[in-house]
Design a protein around this motif. Structure first.
Motif, PDB file in Angstrom:
ATOM      1  N   THR A  63       0.826  -1.206   0.000  1.00  0.00           N
ATOM      2  CA  THR A  63       0.000   0.000   0.000  1.00  0.00           C
ATOM      3  C   THR A  63       0.859   1.254   0.000  1.00  0.00           C
ATOM      4  O   THR A  63       1.804   1.365   0.785  1.00  0.00           O
ATOM      5  N   ALA A  64       0.508   2.189  -0.851  1.00  0.00           N
ATOM      6  CA  ALA A  64       1.065   3.541  -0.821  1.00  0.00           C
ATOM      7  C   ALA A  64      -0.047   4.493  -0.443  1.00  0.00           C
ATOM      8  O   ALA A  64      -1.136   4.460  -1.022  1.00  0.00           O
ATOM      9  N   LEU A  65       0.220   5.342   0.554  1.00  0.00           N
ATOM     10  CA  LEU A  65      -0.745   6.334   1.037  1.00  0.00           C
ATOM     11  C   LEU A  65      -0.208   7.718   0.710  1.00  0.00           C
ATOM     12  O   LEU A  65       0.902   8.066   1.104  1.00  0.00           O
ATOM     13  N   VAL A  66      -0.992   8.493  -0.028  1.00  0.00           N
ATOM     14  CA  VAL A  66      -0.593   9.846  -0.419  1.00  0.00           C
ATOM     15  C   VAL A  66      -1.524  10.834   0.257  1.00  0.00           C
ATOM     16  O   VAL A  66      -2.730  10.864  -0.016  1.00  0.00           O
ATOM     17  N   LEU A  67      -0.966  11.630   1.158  1.00  0.00           N
ATOM     18  CA  LEU A  67      -1.723  12.623   1.904  1.00  0.00           C
ATOM     19  C   LEU A  67      -1.578  13.974   1.221  1.00  0.00           C
ATOM     20  O   LEU A  67      -0.471  14.432   0.974  1.00  0.00           O
ATOM     21  N   GLY A  68      -2.701  14.599   0.899  1.00  0.00           N
ATOM     22  CA  GLY A  68      -2.648  15.846   0.143  1.00  0.00           C
ATOM     23  C   GLY A  68      -2.443  15.597  -1.333  1.00  0.00           C
ATOM     24  O   GLY A  68      -1.692  16.318  -1.997  1.00  0.00           O
ATOM     25  N   SER A  69      -3.123  14.582  -1.856  1.00  0.00           N
ATOM     26  CA  SER A  69      -2.930  14.205  -3.266  1.00  0.00           C
ATOM     27  C   SER A  69      -3.411  15.281  -4.221  1.00  0.00           C
ATOM     28  O   SER A  69      -2.874  15.431  -5.328  1.00  0.00           O
ATOM     29  N   GLY A  70      -4.439  16.024  -3.833  1.00  0.00           N
ATOM     30  CA  GLY A  70      -4.877  17.183  -4.604  1.00  0.00           C
ATOM     31  C   GLY A  70      -5.160  16.892  -6.058  1.00  0.00           C
ATOM     32  O   GLY A  70      -5.872  15.962  -6.406  1.00  0.00           O
ATOM     33  N   ARG A  71      -4.557  17.688  -6.916  1.00  0.00           N
ATOM     34  CA  ARG A  71      -4.770  17.574  -8.351  1.00  0.00           C
ATOM     35  C   ARG A  71      -3.753  16.634  -9.004  1.00  0.00           C
ATOM     36  O   ARG A  71      -3.674  16.553 -10.236  1.00  0.00           O
ATOM     37  N   LEU A  72      -2.938  15.959  -8.195  1.00  0.00           N
ATOM     38  CA  LEU A  72      -1.916  15.010  -8.666  1.00  0.00           C
ATOM     39  C   LEU A  72      -0.832  15.686  -9.491  1.00  0.00           C
ATOM     40  O   LEU A  72      -0.119  15.022 -10.247  1.00  0.00           O
TER      41      LEU A  72
END
Length: 251
Positions: A63-72
């Protein structure tokens, strides 16, 4: 302006995030990126490179967790989806183009989440104690990326609390610092590789020039300048530049 109005109208958004002004902010970020694309390019490329380096350092591909992914804009989503069985994108708002990209990638999950744990009380005019997002207590990510969101997390709640007019400057400053510290402390408790991308300095303003007051960070892996607003985006005679750094966090 028409494109921004349509995006604001059509983007799904939880009511609390909309009330906090975060949908409006997401649309504004997209518009500024379109105007300042070339000025932002070096910063975004550097962020994506650090994320891929952190992914390479992971022992597992769960698993990869991205916090603040926003508009990528700063997230290499397709590359992460190829390396991890599950990629969780966590932010207040997931724009339409992000939803379209995620739909074509198996294992990508979009979570609309309050990363500060404060919105419910702030929207009722109360001064809360920040909390980690309970949604992720059992996730056990192999990679966690806090993606250029740390300095931004307190801003919308602070604006609401200031508008309420119930709290003095010392109380608001303590809240500001507590939101930052809670996010950093939570990141340090997570397993796996933890990458923090964040502003570390910005031009002097009402809150000074330190976007992270009270935080003690380790030496950065890398640091660079991000031209957030090249002239004349905000000022006719000067650019607005933030200092940004990448950190690997340890427990």
């Amino acid at each position: 302006m028409l494109a921004e109005a349509l995006e604001h109208l059509l983007t799904p958004c939880p009511a609390p995030a909309r009330r906090m002004g975060l949908l409006r902010e997401s649309v504004a970020i997209g518009a500024r990126h379109r105007r300042c694309r070339e000025a932002w390019r070096p910063h975004l490329e550097r962020c994506r490179a650090h994320i891929l380096q952190a992914a390479d350092a992971c022992q597992g591909g769960g698993t990869a967790l991205v916090l603040g992914s926003g508009r990528l804009l700063d997230i290499p989503l397709e590359e992460l989806a190829a390396r991890f069985r599950r990629v969780v994108l966590a932010d207040a708002v997931h724009p339409l183009n992000v939803r379209w990209r995620a739909r074509s990638l198996p294992g990508v999950r979009l979570d609309a989440v309050d990363l500060t744990g404060t919105w419910q009380e702030v929207l009722q005019g109360r001064l809360p104690r920040p909390a980690d997002p309970a949604l992720y207590r059992d996730l056990s990510p192999d990679l966690t990326v806090s993606a250029n969101c740390l300095s931004q997390l307190p801003l919308a709640p602070l604006a609401r609390l200031e508008a309420a007019g119930r709290y003095d400057a010392d109380e608001l400053e303590a809240f500001h610092r507590a939101v930052l510290a809670a996010h950093l402390d939570w990141l340090r408790t997570l397993p796996g590789v933890r990458l923090l991308l964040t502003d570390t300095a910005w031009p002097p303003g009402p809150r000074g020039d330190d976007p992270l007051p009270g935080l003690q960070l380790p030496p950065p892996l890398d640091a660079w300048d991000w031209t957030v607003a090249p002239r004349p985006e905000i000022h006719a005679d000067r650019d607005v530049t933030h200092r940004v750094a990448a950190f690997l966090l340890r427990g």
